[in-house]
Design an enzyme around this catalytic site. Structure first.
Site, PDB file in Angstrom:
ATOM      1  N   THR A 101      53.096  40.798  43.526  1.00 28.74           N
ATOM      2  CA  THR A 101      52.962  40.561  42.125  1.00 28.74           C
ATOM      3  C   THR A 101      53.840  39.387  41.694  1.00 28.74           C
ATOM      4  OG1 THR A 101      52.664  42.895  41.948  1.00 28.74           O
ATOM      5  CG2 THR A 101      53.258  41.735  39.909  1.00 28.74           C
ATOM      6  N   ILE A 138      48.576  40.709  44.225  1.00 29.28           N
ATOM      7  CA  ILE A 138      47.726  41.161  45.322  1.00 29.28           C
ATOM      8  C   ILE A 138      48.380  42.416  45.919  1.00 29.28           C
ATOM      9  CG2 ILE A 138      46.355  39.157  45.978  1.00 29.28           C
ATOM     10  CD1 ILE A 138      48.577  38.207  47.784  1.00 29.28           C
ATOM     11  N   ASP A 194      47.155  51.431  45.187  1.00 30.09           N
ATOM     12  CA  ASP A 194      47.646  51.870  43.868  1.00 30.09           C
ATOM     13  C   ASP A 194      46.888  53.099  43.360  1.00 30.09           C
ATOM     14  OD1 ASP A 194      49.756  50.198  43.564  1.00 30.09           O
ATOM     15  OD2 ASP A 194      48.769  48.772  42.239  1.00 30.09           O
ATOM     16  N   SER A 208      48.065  50.748  37.384  1.00 33.14           N
ATOM     17  CA  SER A 208      49.057  49.705  37.654  1.00 33.14           C
ATOM     18  C   SER A 208      50.346  50.000  36.898  1.00 33.14           C
ATOM     19  CB  SER A 208      48.494  48.368  37.175  1.00 33.14           C
ATOM     20  OG  SER A 208      49.473  47.365  37.244  1.00 33.14           O
ATOM     21  N   GLY A 265      57.476  43.932  41.032  1.00 32.92           N
ATOM     22  CA  GLY A 265      58.397  44.986  41.488  1.00 32.92           C
ATOM     23  C   GLY A 265      57.772  46.358  41.611  1.00 32.92           C
TER      24      GLY A 265
HETATM   25  O1  DON Z   1      49.861  46.977  39.853  1.00 32.27           O
HETATM   26  C1  DON Z   1      50.890  47.438  40.312  1.00 32.27           C
HETATM   27  O2  DON Z   1      51.594  48.213  39.723  1.00 32.27           O
HETATM   28  C2  DON Z   1      51.346  46.998  41.697  1.00 32.27           C
HETATM   29  N1  DON Z   1      50.203  46.634  42.473  1.00 32.27           N
HETATM   30  C3  DON Z   1      52.335  45.908  41.558  1.00 32.27           C
HETATM   31  C4  DON Z   1      52.826  45.396  42.888  1.00 32.27           C
HETATM   32  C5  DON Z   1      54.076  44.637  42.820  1.00 32.27           C
HETATM   33  O3  DON Z   1      54.678  44.472  41.797  1.00 32.27           O
HETATM   34  C6  DON Z   1      54.589  44.142  44.120  1.00 32.27           C
HETATM   35  N2  DON Z   1      55.701  43.274  43.897  1.00 32.27           N
HETATM   36  N3  DON Z   1      56.816  43.452  44.130  1.00 32.27           N
END
Ligand code: DON
Length: 570
Positions: free
Chosen positions: A380, A399, A422, A451, A472
C-alpha cells in the site's frame, strides 16, 4: 517581535527548500518547532520524490489535484513497484474548494470463479500462502478504472499529458534507493516462486542502479492511446488473463470487462468541532477511525501527556473494541448490511467503553463485538495532494503485500495484487495482518474484500485543515488516528506528528505493538495492569504522508522519515 522572527525564518526556509528541493528535510524554526516542507499554494506528499515532483509539475502547468492524482499515481507505479500499481486498487477521498466532499472506491473484486472456501483444503484448513502468493491470490484490479473515472469527473488536462511523465519514467528508468535495493533483493526468491520463472526484477540490485521498464512503458502507451478499456478489454487484458491462467489463476476476461469503480459517500463525523471525512466500506478505515476517536472523545485525552501510560491505555482499549466490531460487522456494502449509524453513535460507543478500567487491562478474550440493537438507517501507499485552487485529495492505493502476489505480468511489466487475502478465508483464522473476520467479509464472486485503508481529510470551521493517510495493513487506521490526535490535541506540526513513534492494538493478537523507537519507560506499568507488550518486531508502523494547512494559510508537508517519502510544493 517573536512572531516577526518566526515569519522571517519560515520565509527564509521556504526559499531554501525551493532551492535545494530536499526530500524529507526538517526545518528548525524560531518557535522551536520542527516543520516539514512549506509551500504557498500547492503540494504533493508521496512515497517517492519522482512521483511528488511529477504531480507538482502537473499543477504548475495549471492542472488541479485530480490531474495531479493521475500523474502521481502512475509515477508511483513506475518508481515504487513495492506498492504503486495498476495491478491493484485503492480509495480516494476528496474535498473540493467549495467544501463539497466525496470518495471513489476502486478496490479489487473477487473473480467470478471465486468461492467461499477457495483457500481451504479438504479438511477445512487454510492452505498456507494460497491467498498471498501467486496467481490464486489475485483480485480483479481497479486502479485504471479509478484513475480514468476520476479524470472523467474532475480532470482538466488531457489524459495524455498526465500519463506521459510515467511513460518517460518507465522508459528512462528509476534510480534504486537503499530501501528499494533491500526490498527487491529480499523478495527475489518469492518473485521466482510466484512466476515459476525469472522476471525483469530478478537480479541483485545495488543502490544507484537504474531500472528501466520497457514493457510497462508500452502498456502505459497503449492505455494512453486506447483509454481505460485497453486495460479491461484490450491487449493488456489479454496479456493479464493469459498470464494469470498460465500460472493456475482464475481471473477471466469477463472479470476484467465487468469491473467498474464506484463513487461512494464518505464517512463523516465530528471530533471536538473538527469534521473528519474518511473512506466508507468496503474500507473499514472511516468507521474504525470514527469509533476510536468517538470512544475516546469524552475522556479529554489531552489532559494526559502524549504517549504516556494513560494515553496508551485509553487508546488501546478503544482500539480493542473497535477491531472486534470490525471483524464482525464490516464488509462490502454491496453484499452485506453494515450498521454504520449504530457503530458510530455516541451511545453505542459509551456502552462499549463502559467496562474499561484504568487499573486493569481488558482481556481480548472477554471482548466480543457489540450488540446492534438500534434501528439502522440504512503493501500500500498513500499520497496527499492540495492544489492551488484549494481542492484536496487523499489517496491510498495498494497491491496488498510487498509487490502484491509477486506475480509480474509477463510482457506487460507490472505486478498483480494479493488482495484476496483481505477476505476472511475462514471465520476466526487470521489473515496476513493477523486480522480476524467473519461472515460479513467472507469470499463471494465479485465482492470487494474489506480494507483498512483510511485516506482522510480534516476540516475545521468549514476550512480545509489536513489531508492524511498511510500504508500499514491493519495498522493504517490507528496510525492515521494517532496523527489526527497529534495535531488536534497536541498541537504538533505535520512533520513532528508523522515522525512520532507509534503503537497499535487490534483486538487479536492481544498485544500492544510498539515501534522500536517508542520509549519503553511506560512498559513496566502497562505490564502491571495486565497488558501484553510486543516491541520485538522491528517493523515500522505506517508511513504517513500528510499535508497540514497552517493558520497563516501556508501548506506544511509531513513526509514520513520511515521511508523515501517526499514532500514537494510551490
Ligand atoms: O486494504 C488493506 O487494508 C490492505 N490490503 C492494506 C495493505 C497494506 O497497507 C500493506 N502495506 N503495508
Amino acid at each position: 517581535m517573536k512572531k516577526i522572527l518566526l515569519i522571517l525564518s519560515i520565509c527564509f526556509l521556504v526559499i531554501q527548500c525551493k532551492k535545494s528541493a530536499p526530500k524529507t528535510t526538517i526545518l528548525e524554526t524560531e518557535d522551536h518547532r520542527t516543520y516539514g516542507i512549506l509551500a504557498d499554494s500547492a503540494m504533493v506528499v508521496s512515497a517517492r520524490e519522482e512521483a511528488s515532483k511529477i504531480g507538482l509539475a502537473i499543477m504548475k502547468q495549471g492542472g488541479n489535484a485530480f490531474d495531479a492524482m493521475v500523474a502521481t499515481d502512475l509515477s508511483l507505479l513506475v518508481s515504487y513497484p513495492f506498492a504503486g500499481n495498476i495491478g491493484g486498487g485503492g480509495f480516494m477521498v476528496y474535498r473540493l474548494k467549495d467544501g463539497k466532499t466525496g470518495s471513489i472506491d476502486y478496490r479489487e473484486k473477487a473473480p467470478l470463479k471465486a468461492s467461499r472456501d477457495m483457500y481451504l483444503d479438504k479438511k477445512g484448513n487454510v492452505i498456507p500462502n494460497k491467498s498471498t502468493l501467486g496467481a490464486m491470490a489475485v483480485g480483479v484490479p481497479g486502479t485504471v478504472a479509478g484513475l480514468f473515472e476520476v479524470h472523467k469527473k474532475f480532470g482538466t488536462l488531457p489524459i495524455e499529458k498526465l500519463m506521459q511523465p510515467a511513460i518517460d519514467l518507465a522508459t528512462n528508468g528509476v534510480v534504486v534507493t537503499k530501501h528499494q535495493a533491500r526490498m527487491l533483493n529480499a523478495y527475489r526468491p518469492l518473485f521466482e516462486k510466484a512466476n515459476k520463472r525469472t522476471i525483469l526484477l530478478d537480479k541483485e540490485w545495488q543502490v544507484g542502479d537504474t531500472i528501466k521498464y520497457p514493457a510497462l512503458a508500452l502498456t502505459l502507451t497503449r492505455i494512453k492511446d486506447n483509454g481505460r478499456d485497453e486495460f479491461y478489454k484490450g491487449k493488456t487484458a489479454d496479456m493479464l488473463v493469459e498470464y494469470v491462467q498460465s500460472l493456475g489463476g482464475i481471473i477471466t476476461k469477463e472479470d476484467l470487462a465487468s469491473y467498474e469503480a464506484q463513487w461512494r459517500k464518505p464517512i463523516t463525523f465530528d471530533y471536538k468541532g473538527n469534521k473528519i471525512i474518511s473512506m466508507s466500506p468496503p474500507s473499514s478505515g472511516g468507521i474504525c477511525i470514527g469509533q476510536i476517536l468517538k470512544s475516546i472523545e469524552p475522556y479529554n485525552i489531552n489532559q494526559y501527556a502524549h504517549n504516556s501510560l494513560e494515553y496508551v491505555q485509553l487508546i488501546t482499549e478503544a482500539e480493542r473494541r473497535t477491531y472486534a466490531d470490525r471483524s464482525e460487522f464490516l464488509g462490502d456494502p454491496d453484499f452485506v448490511h453494515v450498521p454504520i449509524d449504530t457503530l458510530l453513535s455516541p451511545y453505542y460507543l459509551s456502552q462499549r467503553m463502559s467496562d474499561f478500567n484504568w487499573d486493569k487491562a481488558t482481556k481480548s478474550t472477554d471482548i466480543t463485538y457489540g450488540e446492534i440493537t438500534l434501528p439502522e438507517s440504512d503493501e500500500t501507499t498513500h499520497y496527499s495532494i492540495i492544489d492551488q485552487f484549494g481542492n484536496a485529495v487523499a489517496v491510498t492505493t495498494t497491491i496488498n503485500g510487498a509487490y502484491g502476489s509477486k506475480v509480474y505480468v509477463k510482457d506487460a511489466g507490472f505486478f498483480l495484487n494479493n488482495e484476496m487475502d483481505d477476505f476472511s478465508s475462514k471465520p476466526g483464522e487470521p489473515n496476513m495482518f493477523g486480522l480476524l473476520g467473519a461472515e460479513a467479509n467472507a469470499i463471494a464472486p465479485q465482492k470487494r474484500m474489506l480494507s483498512a485503508m483510511t485516506p482522510t481529510i480534516v476540516e475545521k470551521e468549514g476550512k480545509l485543515k489536513m489531508v492524511i493517510g498511510t500504508p500499514g495493513g491493519s495498522t493504517i487506521i490507528t496510525s492515521v488516528m494517532q496523527n489526527i490526535l497529534n495535531v488536534l490535541e497536541y498541537d504538533m506540526t505535520m512533520q513532528e506528528s508523522v515522525s512520532q513513534p507509534r503503537f497499535h492494538h487490534q483486538w487479536y493478537p492481544d498485544d500492544i505493538k510498539f515501534e522500536t523507537t517508542f520509549d519503553s519507560i511506560i512498559f513496566p506499568a502497562l505490564r502491571n495492569k495486565g497488558y501484553n507488550i510486543d516491541q520485538s518486531n522491528s517493523r515500522i508502523i505506517g508511513k504517513v504522508d500528510a499535508i497540514l494547512v497552517l493558520p497563516n494559510g501556508k501548506l506544511e508537508g509531513g513526509a514520513d522519515p520511515r521511508g523515501d517519502d517526499s514532500a514537494e510544493g510551490f
